[in-house]
Scaffold this motif. Sequence first.
Motif, mmCIF file in Angstrom:
data_model
loop_
_atom_site.group_PDB
_atom_site.id
_atom_site.type_symbol
_atom_site.label_atom_id
_atom_site.label_comp_id
_atom_site.label_asym_id
_atom_site.label_seq_id
_atom_site.Cartn_x
_atom_site.Cartn_y
_atom_site.Cartn_z
ATOM 1 N N ASP A 7 0.792 -1.044 -0.080
ATOM 2 C CA ASP A 7 -0.083 0.119 -0.003
ATOM 3 C C ASP A 7 0.921 1.183 -0.010
ATOM 4 O O ASP A 7 2.254 1.144 0.623
ATOM 5 C CB ASP A 7 -1.057 0.083 1.336
ATOM 6 C CG ASP A 7 -1.692 1.326 1.583
ATOM 7 O OD1 ASP A 7 -2.286 1.700 0.743
ATOM 8 O OD2 ASP A 7 -1.428 1.774 2.844
ATOM 9 N N ASP A 9 -0.225 5.308 0.956
ATOM 10 C CA ASP A 9 -0.390 6.056 1.943
ATOM 11 C C ASP A 9 -0.329 5.319 3.367
ATOM 12 O O ASP A 9 -1.285 4.391 3.507
ATOM 13 C CB ASP A 9 -1.559 6.931 1.849
ATOM 14 C CG ASP A 9 -1.449 7.787 0.689
ATOM 15 O OD1 ASP A 9 -1.028 8.838 0.864
ATOM 16 O OD2 ASP A 9 -1.730 7.232 -0.596
ATOM 17 N N GLY A 10 0.515 5.808 4.182
ATOM 18 C CA GLY A 10 0.435 5.320 5.753
ATOM 19 C C GLY A 10 1.245 3.879 5.675
ATOM 20 O O GLY A 10 1.503 3.269 6.654
ATOM 21 N N THR A 11 1.780 3.513 4.526
ATOM 22 C CA THR A 11 2.611 2.446 4.362
ATOM 23 C C THR A 11 4.042 2.593 3.808
ATOM 24 O O THR A 11 4.960 2.623 4.611
ATOM 25 C CB THR A 11 1.803 1.147 3.727
ATOM 26 O OG1 THR A 11 0.568 0.976 4.348
ATOM 27 C CG2 THR A 11 2.863 -0.177 3.594
ATOM 28 N N ASP A 235 -1.939 -0.540 6.183
ATOM 29 C CA ASP A 235 -2.266 0.078 7.349
ATOM 30 C C ASP A 235 -3.758 0.182 7.645
ATOM 31 O O ASP A 235 -4.148 0.441 8.594
ATOM 32 C CB ASP A 235 -1.392 1.372 7.355
ATOM 33 C CG ASP A 235 -2.100 2.408 6.469
ATOM 34 O OD1 ASP A 235 -2.472 1.976 5.398
ATOM 35 O OD2 ASP A 235 -2.344 3.524 6.993
ATOM 36 N N SER A 236 -4.668 -0.122 6.425
ATOM 37 C CA SER A 236 -6.040 0.368 6.863
ATOM 38 C C SER A 236 -7.245 -0.602 6.138
ATOM 39 O O SER A 236 -6.587 -1.590 5.487
ATOM 40 C CB SER A 236 -6.454 1.808 6.597
ATOM 41 O OG SER A 236 -5.863 1.830 5.344
ATOM 42 N N ASP A 239 -6.976 -2.393 2.820
ATOM 43 C CA ASP A 239 -5.913 -3.498 2.673
ATOM 44 C C ASP A 239 -6.460 -4.524 3.206
ATOM 45 O O ASP A 239 -5.823 -5.843 3.066
ATOM 46 C CB ASP A 239 -4.778 -3.043 3.340
ATOM 47 C CG ASP A 239 -4.155 -1.859 2.892
ATOM 48 O OD1 ASP A 239 -4.175 -1.548 1.768
ATOM 49 O OD2 ASP A 239 -3.862 -0.856 3.965
HETATM 50 CA CA CA Z 1 -2.962 3.212 3.378
#
Ligand code: CA
Length: 290
Positions: A7, A9-11, A235-236, A239
């Motif tokens: 992933d 964003d955030g990953t 992360d979310s 996923d």
């Molecule tokens: Ca993400």
Amino acid sequence: MSFIAIDLDGTLLNNENEISEENIKAIKLAQENGVEVVISTGRAYFDVQKICGKSGILPFVIGTNGATIHSKDGECISSIAIPKIHVESIVKWLDVHDFYYEVFTEKNIFSLKEKRESFQNEINRLKRADLDEDTKELVSIAERQFDQFGYILVENSNDILQQNDEVFNILACSFDKNRLAEARKQFSNCNELMVVSSADHNIEITSRFASKGLALEKLVYLFNGSLDQSMAIGDSNNDISMFEKVGYSVAMGNAKDDIKALCSMSTLNNDENGVAYAINQYIDTFVVKK
Ligand code: CA
């Protein structure tokens, strides 16, 4: 053959929306070991291309939450649009209920100028307020979203509905949990749609036949790979569909506890090169050599 689906964003991206040198190095190491790397994101393909181009990595790309799959040389392998009749009803509903939303097509991201300004004002207002750490983090995630490439700001929703390109994904945002829950319920009720979320302030709507997990399954099948010997890092909520398909699911350190509980492993935060850590730590365990 093994795949690693990552992933963005955030990953893979740090909090400056960049891919760190350590993460680039780990991805290249995986590729040198015969592992196929897949970027799997809610972002549009053209946006991912720009991000990966800067870092010099050449991955497969699952874009707009699984609605598109592109090969390493940019060929579109698969695309699944939201049926036109549903695009219209989603956009009209979001208009009536006064949501900020983004409509993803093959080439652009459309959003309404006025709604975007008021959502930015809401972000600015929240940034000045006295917030707990989780809300502060959410506001900065919401602001980073505007970094996407390919926005076209239009005056009203007819400008979006009259364009001819297929729509792959519609993202709606609100910091009001109840309003967001209402929108989720509205669209989850439709059998032809899939509703996921990449952060607590949004929902993302695709065709029911599009998800990161279904796209990864298709890609691995096409290339005779093994899902059991593949890894997914995220992360979310959006996923989860790919975590459920692979033998090795890795939650980022910054993921919520419910996401970590679903995964077989976890790693460091996105600001601590969590992707590189996961690859370096586990690559020898799961890789099927070519
Ligand atoms: Ca993400």
